[in-house]
Design a protein around this motif. Sequence first.
Motif, short mmCIF file in Angstrom:
data_model
loop_
_atom_site.label_atom_id
_atom_site.label_comp_id
_atom_site.label_asym_id
_atom_site.label_seq_id
_atom_site.Cartn_x
_atom_site.Cartn_y
_atom_site.Cartn_z
N GLU A 131 50.58 87.76 12.00
CA GLU A 131 51.16 87.80 10.66
C GLU A 131 51.25 89.22 10.12
OE1 GLU A 131 49.72 85.05 7.80
OE2 GLU A 131 49.26 83.51 9.27
N VAL A 132 50.49 90.14 10.69
CA VAL A 132 50.49 91.53 10.26
C VAL A 132 50.86 92.41 11.46
CG1 VAL A 132 49.16 93.42 9.27
CG2 VAL A 132 48.72 91.05 8.53
N MET A 133 51.93 93.18 11.30
CA MET A 133 52.39 94.04 12.40
C MET A 133 51.72 95.42 12.41
SD MET A 133 54.50 92.16 14.10
CE MET A 133 53.38 90.82 13.72
N GLY A 134 51.10 95.78 11.30
CA GLY A 134 50.42 97.08 11.26
C GLY A 134 50.37 97.62 9.85
N MET A 135 49.43 98.53 9.61
CA MET A 135 49.28 99.16 8.30
C MET A 135 50.19 100.39 8.21
SD MET A 135 47.08 97.05 7.16
CE MET A 135 46.83 97.83 5.56
N VAL A 136 50.67 100.67 7.02
CA VAL A 136 51.49 101.86 6.78
C VAL A 136 50.97 102.54 5.51
CG1 VAL A 136 53.54 100.92 7.89
CG2 VAL A 136 53.22 100.57 5.46
N ARG A 137 51.20 103.85 5.44
CA ARG A 137 50.86 104.60 4.24
C ARG A 137 52.13 104.91 3.45
NH1 ARG A 137 46.01 109.00 5.40
NH2 ARG A 137 44.60 107.60 6.56
N VAL A 138 52.01 104.84 2.14
CA VAL A 138 53.16 105.08 1.27
C VAL A 138 53.25 106.57 0.96
CG1 VAL A 138 54.24 104.51 -0.94
CG2 VAL A 138 52.82 102.80 0.25
N GLU A 154 41.80 101.15 8.22
CA GLU A 154 42.99 101.19 9.08
C GLU A 154 42.62 100.89 10.53
OE1 GLU A 154 46.11 104.35 7.23
OE2 GLU A 154 44.17 105.18 7.80
N ILE A 155 41.49 101.43 10.97
CA ILE A 155 41.05 101.19 12.35
C ILE A 155 40.64 99.74 12.55
CG2 ILE A 155 39.32 101.78 14.07
CD1 ILE A 155 39.30 104.61 12.91
N SER A 156 39.89 99.19 11.58
CA SER A 156 39.41 97.81 11.72
C SER A 156 40.56 96.82 11.64
CB SER A 156 38.36 97.50 10.65
OG SER A 156 38.94 97.55 9.35
N ALA A 157 41.63 97.18 10.94
CA ALA A 157 42.77 96.27 10.82
C ALA A 157 43.39 95.96 12.17
CB ALA A 157 43.81 96.85 9.87
N VAL A 158 43.32 96.92 13.09
CA VAL A 158 43.89 96.72 14.42
C VAL A 158 43.13 95.62 15.17
CG1 VAL A 158 44.41 97.84 16.62
CG2 VAL A 158 44.69 99.10 14.49
N HIS A 159 41.86 95.43 14.84
CA HIS A 159 41.02 94.45 15.53
C HIS A 159 40.89 93.14 14.75
CE1 HIS A 159 39.89 97.64 18.31
NE2 HIS A 159 39.64 98.41 17.26
N SER A 160 41.61 93.00 13.65
CA SER A 160 41.52 91.77 12.86
C SER A 160 42.25 90.63 13.55
CB SER A 160 42.11 92.00 11.46
OG SER A 160 43.50 92.25 11.55
N ARG A 161 41.99 89.43 13.08
CA ARG A 161 42.56 88.25 13.73
C ARG A 161 44.08 88.19 13.62
NH1 ARG A 161 42.23 82.21 11.46
NH2 ARG A 161 44.17 82.99 10.56
N ASP A 162 44.63 88.62 12.48
CA ASP A 162 46.06 88.48 12.24
C ASP A 162 46.89 89.65 12.75
OD1 ASP A 162 45.78 86.04 11.12
OD2 ASP A 162 45.96 86.71 9.03
N THR A 191 37.23 106.31 -0.59
CA THR A 191 37.34 107.66 -0.04
C THR A 191 38.33 107.62 1.12
OG1 THR A 191 35.57 107.37 1.59
CG2 THR A 191 34.93 108.08 -0.64
N LEU A 192 38.82 108.79 1.49
CA LEU A 192 39.78 108.85 2.58
C LEU A 192 39.15 108.38 3.89
CD1 LEU A 192 42.72 109.63 3.07
CD2 LEU A 192 41.96 111.94 3.66
N GLU A 193 37.86 108.65 4.07
CA GLU A 193 37.16 108.19 5.28
C GLU A 193 37.05 106.67 5.29
OE1 GLU A 193 36.14 110.58 3.26
OE2 GLU A 193 36.53 112.34 4.54
N GLU A 194 36.74 106.07 4.14
CA GLU A 194 36.65 104.62 4.06
C GLU A 194 38.01 103.97 4.33
OE1 GLU A 194 33.05 104.09 0.76
OE2 GLU A 194 35.14 104.33 0.12
#
Length: 314
Positions: free
Chosen positions: A160-167, A148-156, A140-143
């Motif tokens: 190795e990861v500069m950030g998430m993007v939407r296509v 996306e929010i949790s990715a900011v707090h991940s270890r990498d 779902t869009l909420e999930e």
Amino acid sequence: MGAMAALGALPAGAGALPPLPTLGVPGVPELKPLTRYEAMRLGPGWSHSCHAMLYAPNPGMLFGRIPLRYAVLMQMRFDGLLGFPGGFVDRRYWSLEDGLNRVLGLGLGCVRLTEADYLCSHLTEGPHRVVAHFYARQLTLEELHTIEISAVHSRDHGLEVMGMVRVPLYTQKDRMGGLPNFLGNSFVGTAKFQLLFALKILNMVPEEKLAEAVAATQKPKKPAIDHAAAAAAKAANELAGPARAGNEFQDSAENQAAAQAAAELAEQPAAVPESQAALEQLAAVPVAEAVAAEQPVQPRADAAAEQAVAEPME
């Protein structure tokens, strides 16, 4: 919903599997597809990479008029290339899904995929023997936003990861804004092929729209107009106009003054130049005196010799 559910149930027997679909988009080189069963039978000389596309239906509208269709997640990598979350899996210690979830936990933090999310496998091009496995999970869009929010707090994150993007899955009226411009970016490995393959197989974008977007990226782009430079050039021309007019007026006045001076000089009697008068005066002096005047003072012993030389020969 899992990727296999979206494609329909597949028979368990490897020999009964239907032919794997191809991308079929002009301008995109095809990769050799193989089944999961075939991939698992490859020898130890092959490496396995597993990546996942997370997506969600998005009812939103851009500018109130352009349907967003879906939100699809990719990430900017440490090397400046776009790719999907995932990485290499060591088959000696991990299954494909366990290895994938381990890597996803480092980059996203809160998602786990299963074999039901498996979409396809392809042999990659290049000197290395790598088979790329691709997974897709509809959320779902909420999930998706939570990930996306949790990715900011991940270890990498930030390493190795500069950030998430939407296509962006739309194409604007200029035929470049949206998906065509996005496809003009640099992608790692098979990521661009996997994106287009998933968008087609999962019916997220019509095939003809994908072909148009790919074709738009292959056309030579018109040079961008530097509006700031154009405005500066225009201002410089406007400032140079009065200056040129002033210079022309000054040149005209100087020419008139020179002409008047020439006319006054023509009316006066010709004067002998000072240099010419000096030459006439010098001509009236005997040559011997002129030479003597220019010679430096010599010692007394040399004076007699000079006098002898100066006297005429008999």
